[in-house]
Design an enzyme around this catalytic site. Structure first.
Site, mmCIF file in Angstrom:
data_model
loop_
_atom_site.group_PDB
_atom_site.id
_atom_site.type_symbol
_atom_site.label_atom_id
_atom_site.label_comp_id
_atom_site.label_asym_id
_atom_site.label_seq_id
_atom_site.Cartn_x
_atom_site.Cartn_y
_atom_site.Cartn_z
ATOM 1 N N LYS A 6 7.309 -6.343 1.614
ATOM 2 C CA LYS A 6 7.586 -5.841 2.963
ATOM 3 C C LYS A 6 8.881 -6.376 3.546
ATOM 4 O O LYS A 6 9.377 -5.846 4.539
ATOM 5 C CB LYS A 6 6.419 -6.182 3.888
ATOM 6 C CG LYS A 6 5.171 -5.396 3.570
ATOM 7 C CD LYS A 6 5.424 -3.912 3.715
ATOM 8 C CE LYS A 6 4.153 -3.116 3.544
ATOM 9 N NZ LYS A 6 4.397 -1.680 3.624
ATOM 10 N N SER A 29 -3.567 -6.931 -4.283
ATOM 11 C CA SER A 29 -3.041 -5.587 -4.575
ATOM 12 C C SER A 29 -2.186 -5.614 -5.842
ATOM 13 O O SER A 29 -2.110 -4.613 -6.569
ATOM 14 C CB SER A 29 -2.252 -5.026 -3.392
ATOM 15 O OG SER A 29 -1.009 -5.673 -3.259
#
Ligand code: PMP
Length: 329
Positions: free
Chosen positions: A64, A287
């Protein structure tokens, strides 16, 4: 890979100097390493080569950081926001808040992050450390409550702007321009398959857009939780794979650009993440474990014999200390 020797240094074969000074921490985002899993590949008898792209080498430790930087820089270039004047407001309980936190601090913006009460203490404290304001919303309202509160703040605050990671075109674009290019250059064009978990879909879509232009038979697969397999036509549901499976199809996801969306259970994701830490010494997040599990499934198939599969590892295990990733340890 031809580049391997050129990027080594000294008798111990460690990474070479970066050869430059960075003006600010934002300039350090990107350029993350592709790393093999030799021991797991051998133990599992995999037919394809799996490479993990370690996004936790970004300065604040996740994929991110790329969009935190890109969304702010794009808005500055469009003249929409100004340091010292614009207030950034984003609803996020995840890595995006932390990434916006360091970009806002380093470029001189005030940042307000709204998140449900249940969000982890570590995330809230990291944001406060970087001088962001954190507004907690009732956990029974979930992310919808955080989004509604962010909209209120946006209406109440003069010169406020929401980066909006699920809608902002700078999100897939930065992956198209940087993540994909890094994969292409570091594999010297040998990449055949990329596997990426789908949260906003920015990573998978951006990588697909760029790589398919460079090599038309490259395959890009998304990954979503089997417990909330919305992109495969199922109902949204609760799941423990933070960062992917938002329960809807975001604007930033170009589903037709992908070759499919593979489903992985929380249990499979955690098992793959733990094995990766134990066997190859790479402690990845949940993830990442989901992407690795999906990549491993492909790497067992005859169709992928001798191919190079890149799995995106968005974050580091330590960000999930209080989750089931560490149960029983
Ligand atoms: N895993 C983690 C830990 C993440 O924070 C994110 C970003 N939400 C993703 C996967 C998915 O990335 P994207 O939003 O680009 O689909």
């Amino acid at each position: 890979m031809a580049k391997t020797n050129a990027s080594r240094s000294g008798d111990f074969g460690l990474a070479a100097p970066r050869g430059r000074i960075f003006d600010s921490i934002v300039d350090v985002v990107g350029g993350t390493p592709l790393v093999g899993l030799p021991r797991m590949t051998q133990e599992d008898g995999l037919r394809a080569r799996i490479l993990l792209k370690l996004e936790f080498f970004n300065p604040l430790g996740s994929v991110k950081d790329r969009i935190g930087a890109a969304m702010v820089i794009a808005a500055e270039q469009e003249g929409r926001i100004r340091p010292g004047k614009t207030v950034l407001v984003e609803p996020t309980s995840g890595n995006t808040g932390i990434s916006l936190g360091f970009v806002a601090a380093s470029r001189g913006y005030r940042l307000i992050v709204t998140m449900p009460e249940g969000a982890s203490l570590e995330r809230r404290k990291m944001l406060r450390l970087m001088d962001a304001q954190v507004e907690l919303t009732p956990s029974r309202l979930g992310m919808a409550g955080a989004i509604a509160r962010a909209r209120e703040i946006l209406d109440e605050t003069p010169d406020a702007w929401m980066p909006g990671q699920f809608d902002n075109p700078a999100n897939p674009l930065v992956h198209q321009e940087t993540t994909a290019r890094e994969i292409w250059e570091d594999t010297a064009g040998a990449v055949d398959v990329v596997v990426a978990g789908v949260g906003t879909g920015g990573t998978a879509s951006g990588v697909a857009h760029a790589l398919k232009q460079l090599k038309k038979d490259v395959k890009v697969f998304g990954v979503e939780p089997v417990e909330s397999a919305v992109l495969n036509g199922d109902e949204p549901g609760p799941h423990g794979i933070q960062g992917i499976g938002p329960g809807f199809c975001p604007k930033t996801l170009d589903l037709p650009a992908l070759d499919g969306v593979l489903t992985v259970s929380e249990r499979e994701a955690i098992s793959a993440a733990r094995r990766c830490a134990r066997i190859d010494g790479v402690p990845i997040g949940i993830s990442s474990g989901a992407a690795l599990h999906a990549a491993t499934q492909l790497a067992r198939e005859a169709e992928y014999e001798g191919k190079t599969i890149v799995a995106i590892a968005p974050s580091f295990a330590e960000r999930y200390l209080s989750t089931s990733l560490f149960n029983g340890l």
